[in-house]
Structure formats: structure tokens, C-alpha cells
Design a protein around this motif. Structure first.
Motif, PDB file in Angstrom:
ATOM      1  N   ILE A  97       0.713  -1.189  -0.019  1.00 34.98           N
ATOM      2  CA  ILE A  97      -0.017   0.108  -0.091  1.00 34.98           C
ATOM      3  C   ILE A  97       0.847   1.299   0.107  1.00 34.98           C
ATOM      4  O   ILE A  97       0.638   2.233  -0.787  1.00 34.98           O
ATOM      5  CB  ILE A  97      -0.849   0.087   1.125  1.00 34.98           C
ATOM      6  N   VAL A 139       1.987   1.972  -3.483  1.00 34.77           N
ATOM      7  CA  VAL A 139       0.884   2.685  -4.234  1.00 34.77           C
ATOM      8  C   VAL A 139       0.465   4.172  -3.905  1.00 34.77           C
ATOM      9  O   VAL A 139       0.480   5.135  -4.567  1.00 34.77           O
ATOM     10  CB  VAL A 139      -0.649   1.975  -4.135  1.00 34.77           C
ATOM     11  N   ALA A 180      -9.323   1.127   6.699  1.00 32.01           N
ATOM     12  CA  ALA A 180     -10.212   0.171   6.020  1.00 32.01           C
ATOM     13  C   ALA A 180     -11.657   0.390   6.669  1.00 32.01           C
ATOM     14  O   ALA A 180     -12.617   0.096   6.142  1.00 32.01           O
ATOM     15  CB  ALA A 180      -9.611  -1.118   5.837  1.00 32.01           C
ATOM     16  N   LYS A 181     -11.564   0.585   7.958  1.00 29.56           N
ATOM     17  CA  LYS A 181     -12.783   0.320   8.857  1.00 29.56           C
ATOM     18  C   LYS A 181     -13.433   1.774   8.968  1.00 29.56           C
ATOM     19  O   LYS A 181     -13.209   2.250   9.920  1.00 29.56           O
ATOM     20  CB  LYS A 181     -12.544  -0.290   9.790  1.00 29.56           C
ATOM     21  N   PRO A 199     -10.026   0.738   0.536  1.00 29.58           N
ATOM     22  CA  PRO A 199      -8.811   0.996  -0.265  1.00 29.58           C
ATOM     23  C   PRO A 199      -9.367   2.388  -1.090  1.00 29.58           C
ATOM     24  O   PRO A 199     -10.023   2.684  -1.311  1.00 29.58           O
ATOM     25  CB  PRO A 199      -9.032  -0.204  -1.461  1.00 29.58           C
ATOM     26  N   PHE A 200      -8.032   3.210  -1.559  1.00 28.76           N
ATOM     27  CA  PHE A 200      -8.298   4.405  -1.854  1.00 28.76           C
ATOM     28  C   PHE A 200      -7.833   4.288  -3.537  1.00 28.76           C
ATOM     29  O   PHE A 200      -7.410   3.011  -3.911  1.00 28.76           O
ATOM     30  CB  PHE A 200      -7.074   5.396  -1.493  1.00 28.76           C
ATOM     31  N   ASP A 201      -8.428   5.180  -4.239  1.00 22.58           N
ATOM     32  CA  ASP A 201      -8.087   5.156  -5.572  1.00 22.58           C
ATOM     33  C   ASP A 201      -6.793   5.714  -5.843  1.00 22.58           C
ATOM     34  O   ASP A 201      -6.720   6.897  -5.696  1.00 22.58           O
ATOM     35  CB  ASP A 201      -9.401   5.561  -6.343  1.00 22.58           C
ATOM     36  N   PRO A 202      -5.907   5.090  -6.306  1.00 33.14           N
ATOM     37  CA  PRO A 202      -4.634   5.870  -6.631  1.00 33.14           C
ATOM     38  C   PRO A 202      -4.672   6.890  -7.633  1.00 33.14           C
ATOM     39  O   PRO A 202      -3.758   7.959  -7.215  1.00 33.14           O
ATOM     40  CB  PRO A 202      -3.500   4.673  -7.138  1.00 33.14           C
TER      41      PRO A 202
END
Lengths: 553, 129
Positions: free
Chosen positions: B17, B20, B88-89, B110-113
Motif C-alpha cells: 500500500i 501505491v 479500511a474500517k 482502499p483508496f483510488d491511486p
């Protein structure tokens, strides 16, 4: 700039490939830790298991392994519960670790979605309201009293109709032919005569084969007028003063073609190419499909997809279709779901065994596409009719409390699997008790039906509309964030507050308030409802007739 | 008050992570980044780096996100540095807890890169723009 972006994307692709290559190793590691823990408990080792699982939850989702991330999340939550209990190996949940780990390993074999950065098209949040083309709901109103006609037309327009007024007969025939309205509302008494409206319709109709339904409105309640209207082929006869709710319901009935949500068909076949071929066939007929090539996934897919019909090969790896049908039938929720078997089998005794296990039909391979479609369509349609009696609110035809809860769970499951967004709106009529007290319960029912029809008209087929009983309504909007949901509801609120209801010759309007919550951040049915309820409460406190979004922070 | 966002101290234990996010913030976002894999490392590097913003993973072994924040706040130069948590939570109650700790906001994983940098900028603009 475009170059830089391309470069980043290329790097991301490389990272994804690397992640994919390392994934089996990571899963293997988890398994070996779990095995060691089985042999001998160790707190530190257990924490490692938890941490590594947690890291899969995050990284899996980052790299497009939605199923993996989801499975890791399930395991992680269990491990966390055990960790926090402080009783370690004594915790009853220990027994579930193996099963969840196995699920995780299976999920690891499902390839990542090709682009972790782009979501599948169907889960793209919509940007536009999907509604019926306004031109398609054109109606004509013919009345010589311009004031009355105009007032009526405004109300019809609020209910989503496009209205053209005629105050005399000239031009009417040509307009009907040219613009083909969905319905004509025709006054009976005109300066030309006491039955002129009816006579005119009979006259025009003779030269038109494809004629829209006509609703006659008149002060005349005598048999002569009614008989004349019947002879003119009337669709409805409504006496003046017009009861608007009644008129709108009649219009709706005459002009709506209910398409319904697409049928959901689950296909179970180990022959993947066959399965996708059939799926494609059904999709082209507008149905939604989900394919399982490995029976083991069945129990995972069932609650998420909630098929309306299951199409299953009789021979499957590891078990037979008959056994699988029996397993499906063990679940109360799927006792009524039609199961259709297919196989090259021509032996009649096999067919009978399939039926005994709860199969509803049997198709012999190769299946002609139209035969497949006809079988599936007729089965699902009938199943829907039966279900509708059980899940619909009798006053409004909207989903009842139990049904909306079930559907919400399903939509939430879908939304979370695909990292999508979903909004939940709780609507409550303002001062509804006063409506009942002042105008009677029949009037109250009219208001409730009025709102339900407006909701039905304004939201997509894929949005869920429910009535919680009383004056409380629910709208679940998949693929819509809170802002969009609020915008859509705001339009409905505005229009609804202007709709005139009548009771005992008195006209009144009713408003509603609503609270909206979205997932994310509220990812469970419970928190969605709780937060929407809280927002609704704030809307009421702030003076009603307004829509508020749950405070997310 | 308008303050430029340039230097970000980023703490994340998960190597994948981290890579990314580094791409997302440096290559896409154009920020200057100091990357740490542990809370302790962040505490050691923060004073010299003097970040405009701290981006903290919540769940890390050893010193977790809130723990790291507490340690950073002990450093005089980092008393008021804005913090965003990543987790994440994203439960509403948790968000409230983190905000009570002084975080600007919480970014969901998750984040969008491709849009992470934008997300960070939006949060920043809301409070410092």
C-alpha cells in the motif's frame, strides 16, 4: 500530463502483477500460521495472523481483489473478536477460522478485476435521473371551461404528465393522429350539446384504428350519459367535481406499462463456456445473470445475488444437481425459487428424481434459445406474482417492511463487494395525524397512495421503494451518493407539497420530511437506518418539509 | 487563511500500500513525501522534515495511528500539524473518535491511486483553503 498519467498507470499495472505473483505465498503463510496455532496456541502468533489478515483486507482491495479483500475482512473481524475476548484458544470462534481461511484461499484464486482504478460500468454512480421520457406521457384534456381545465392540467403536470388543453373540438382530431396522446380526458357537456363530448369521440374514433383510451368527465350522473359513454368505448367515467386521486390512479392504470426490475437468473454449470453462452442469451433478453462453475461457491452467491430462478446442470463436479437442489431447498428463503435443470440426460427416471428434489422443470441439451427464454420467463413471472402477494404493502403496492429489509441487505452486499455507493432515505409525512383527524382515514389513504405513486414514477426500476407502515416510506438508491439522492428527493418533495388532495370538497396539501444516509460511510443496514432516522428527526425539528443528509463526521 | 499543501509525512506499515500511495501522492499529486513504515520512525523523522500534513494509517503493529499521533503531538513543532487518518474500517463512530483526536478527516481504504491526491487536497482546502 497525459504521459505522466500513463506512466503512473503502467507502474500501477506492474505493482499489481507483482502483488498477484506474491499472493499465493501470503495465503500459504496464513495457512501455516493457522496450522501452528492449531497445534499450540501462542498469543503473539495469533496477533501476527490477525495483522497479516488485516493487511490482505487492505492490499487486496487496493489491487482489485474485491472477493479476497471481502473474505479477508470476514476473517479479520473474527480474529479481532477473539483477540479482544482475551480468552485466546478457549474462544468458541476458533472453530470458524479454518472455514473462513478456506474461503479466503478460494477468493485468492479469483483473478483481480482488470483495472483496480476503474469500477465496472454498472457500478458507476449514475449522474442522471432515469425517468420516463416526458413526451411519452402526453395526455389531452378537452373542456370548454377554461378555468377548470387549466387548474386540472396543473395538477396532472405535477403528477408527471405532459398535458395539452383543448377548449373546443377544432384541431383535436388532427392532434390525436399526429401526437398520439396516451389518454384523452373529455368533458361531456359542451355548447354544442349535452352529450357533445361523447358524440365527438365516436365521430373521431371511426376514422382512427389506433385510438387512445378516453376518460369522460361530467356533472351528468344519469344513465343516459353513462350508456352513451360506454357505447363510445370509454375507459372510465368520472363525475365532476373531479376527485384528483381517483383521476390520477385511472390515468396511471391506463398509461403505464410496468416493466419491472430485470429477472435475476443464477446459472450453475461446470462447463464455463456453456454457462456463459446461456447467460449471454438471457442477458440479451434483458435479464441479470450470475454464473457459478464451481458448486462450492453456491452458498456464498445465493444471499448476495438472490436469484429468482436457478438454472442448473444435472451433473456437476463433486455433487449432482439433484443434491444441490436439495441443499438450496433447505434454505427457507429459497423454498419457492424455481429450479430448472438441464442435461443431455434423456432418461425419464432421472427427470423424476430431479423433480422430487424440488426441480421445477427439465430442459434437454442442446437447448433452443427461444425455449430457454420461454421457460425462464414464464417461471420467473409466475414466481414474481406469487411473491408480490407476500412482499407488497396492500395499500400502496410498495415493498413491505420485511421485504425492504431483505432487499436492503442484498443491495448492501452488492455495494460492498464492488466498492460502490448506496443511499438510504427515510421519508415521513408531515403532520399526518392531522390529515386523518381533519379529513378522515380515507383521505389519509389517498395521501399515502399519492406519495407512493409519485415515488414510483420518479425513481428507477432498480431503486427500492417501501412503506414501513403508517406514514413512513423508504427509498433505497443503489449507485447513488447522498447528494444525488437528496437532489432527486428534493424534486419529489417540491412537487408533492404542491399536489392538491380533496376530501369532502375541501382541498389540502401535505408535505414530507426525509433523512438520507449513505454507504459508505454507514455500511450496515442498522447504521444506515439509524443515521437516516436521526437526519429525519433533525429535518422535523428544523421545521419539516425538508430533506437532510446524515452528518457523516 | 490560505496555506499551501506541499510536504506530507506518510506512515503506513503495509509495504504494498505504501508503494501505491507513494505513486499516488508523488507522481500523481506532485507532493513532497516522507514515507515511514512505523510510528517510531515517523516520530524520529518528523521534526526535521517539518511536514504541512501528516497522513497516518490507523492500524499498525507496535505504535498504531492514534498512538503515533499522540507521540507526534509531544513534539513542539508538531503541536498543530494537521492529520488525516487512513483506515479500511470506516465506521461512523470511529470517524468521530479520530476527529475527536484532532484529525481533519478519515480517508477510507482502499483508496483510488488516481484520485487520492485530489481527495487529500479537497480535505485540505476545506480546512485551510
Amino acid at each position: 500530463m497525459a504521459d505522466a498519467k500513463e506512466k503512473v498507470l503502467a507502474q500501477l499495472r506492474a505493482l499489481r502483477a507483482q502483488y498477484a505473483a506474491e499472493l499465493p505465498n501470503k495465503l500459504q503463510q496464513l495457512r501455516s500460521i493457522a496450522t501452528r496455532l492449531n497445534l499450540q496456541w501462542d498469543d503473539e502468533l495469533f496477533r501476527t495472523l490477525h495483522r497479516q489478515t488485516h493487511s490482505l483486507t487492505g492490499s487486496g482491495a487496493t489491487f482489485g481483489y474485491a472477493d479476497l479483500s471481502h473474505a479477508a475482512r470476514d476473517l479479520e473481524l473474527l480474529l479481532k473478536t477473539i483477540l479482544e475476548s482475551g480468552v485466546g484458544s478457549q474462544h468458541p470462534g476458533i472453530k470458524q477460522i479454518d472455514g473462513l481461511l478456506a474461503k479466503l484461499e478460494r477468493a485468492g484464486k479469483i483473478p483481480a478485476s482488470s483495472t483496480a482504478t476503474a469500477e465496472p460500468a454498472i457500478f458507476q454512480p449514475r449522474t442522471q435521473r432515469h425517468s420516463i421520457d416526458p413526451d411519452k406521457r402526453l395526455i389531452f384534456v378537452v373542456d370548454d371551461d377554461t378555468n377548470i381545465a387549466h387548474e386540472q392540467c396543473l395538477q396532472y403536470e405535477l403528477h408527471g404528465y405532459k398535458v395539452r388543453e383543448f377548449h373546443e373540438f377544432s384541431g383535436l382530431q388532427a392532434a390525436i393522429k399526429k401526437d398520439q396522446p396516451l389518454a384523452i380526458i373529455m368533458d361531456v357537456v359542451f355548447p354544442e350539446g349535452d352529450l357533445a363530448g361523447i358524440e365527438k369521440i365516436i365521430e373521431i374514433r371511426q376514422s382512427n384504428t389506433d385510438f387512445p383510451p378516453v376518460i369522460f368527465v361530467s356533472q351528468r350522473e344519469d344513465l343516459e350519459a353513462r350508456l352513451a359513454s360506454v357505447r363510445a368505448g370509454t375507459a372510465a367515467y368520472i363525475t365532476k367535481p373531479i376527485d384528483l386521486s381517483n383521476m390520477i390512479e385511472t390515468l396511471d392504470r391506463l398509461t403505464t406499462v410496468d416493466l419491472g426490475a430485470p429477472y435475476r437468473i443464477l446459472i450453475i454449470d461446470d462447463d464455463a463456456s456453456m454457462a456463459y453462452h446461456n447467460a449471454l442469451m438471457l442477458q440479451r433478453a434483458g435479464m441479470e445473470t450470475e454464473v457459478i462453475t464451481e458448486p462450492g461457491r453456491l452458498l456464498d452467491v445465493l444471499p448476495v445475488f438472490q436469484p429468482e430462478l436457478i438454472l442448473m446442470d444435472l451433473y456437476l463436479p463433486g455433487c449432482t444437481g439433484i443434491e444441490l437442489a436439495a441443499v438450496i431447498r433447505q434454505h427457507e428463503a429459497y423454498v419457492g425459487t424455481p429450479i430448472v435443470f438441464f442435461s443431455v440426460e434423456t432418461d425419464i427416471s432421472k427427470h423424476l428424481a430431479a423433480m422430487r428434489a424440488g426441480g421445477d422443470d427439465f430442459l434437454i441439451k442442446p437447448i433452443a434459445p427461444d425455449h430457454l427464454l420461454a421457460t425462464v420467463e414464464s417461471r420467473v413471472q409466475r414466481a414474481r406474482t406469487i411473491t408480490s402477494f407476500m412482499i407488497r404493502d396492500s395499500l400502496t403496492g410498495l415493498l413491505n417492511h420485511t421485504a425492504i429489509e431483505e432487499q436492503l441487505e442484498r443491495e448492501l452486499g452488492l455495494q460492498q463487494r464492488h466498492d460502490g455507493v448506496l443511499s438510504y432515505a427515510l421519508i415521513d409525512l408531515d403532520h399526518f395525524k392531522q390529515v386523518n383527524d381533519h379529513y378522515g382515514h380515507a383521505a389519509g389513504d389517498k395521501v399515502i397512495r399519492g406519495l407512493s405513486r409519485l415515488l414510483r414514477q420518479r425513481f428507477r426500476q432498480t431503486d427500492l421503494l417501501g412503506r414501513y407502515g403508517g406514514e413512513e416510506f423508504v427509498v433505497v438508491l443503489p449507485a447513488s451518493d447522498a447528494t444525488l439522492a437528496a437532489r432527486l428527493l428534493e424534486e419529489v418533495r417540491n412537487d408533492f407539497s404542491r399536489i392538491q388532495f380533496t376530501a369532502a370538497d375541501k382541498a389540502f396539501t401535505v408535505s414530507f420530511s426525509a433523512g438520507i444516509a449513505s454507504a459508505p460511510p454507514y455500511n450496515s443496514a442498522f447504521t444506515l437506518q439509524e443515521e437516516a432516522d436521526r437526519a429525519l428527526y433533525r429535518a422535523k425539528q428544523a421545521g419539516r418539509n425538508q430533506i437532510l443528509i446524515a452528518k457523516s463526521h | 487563511m490560505s496555506q499551501q499543501l506541499n510536504k506530507i509525512l506518510y506512515v503506513e506499515d503495509e509495504a504494498d500500500i505504501r508503494t501505491v500511495a507513494q505513486l499516488a501522492l508523488e507522481a500523481v499529486g506532485g507532493f513532497t513525501l516522507e514515507v515511514c513504515s512505523k510510528g517510531e520512525e515517523a516520530v524520529a523523522k518528523a521534526p526535521a522534515f517539518n511536514p504541512d500534513l501528516i497522513l497516518l494509517d490507523v492500524m499498525m503493529p507496535g505504535m498504531d495511528g492514534p498512538g503515533t499521533l499522540a507521540a507526534l503531538r509531544n513534539l513542539p513543532s508538531l503541536h498543530h500539524t494537521p492529520v488525516i487518518f487512513m483506515t479500511a474500517k470506516v465506521q461512523p463512530k470511529e470517524i468521530q473518535v479520530y476527529k475527536a483526536l484532532g484529525a481533519l478527516d478519515v480517508i477510507a481504504k482502499p483508496f483510488d491511486p488516481m484520485t487520492l491526491a485530489e481527495q487529500v487536497r479537497t480535505i485540505w482546502a476545506r480546512t485551510h483553503g
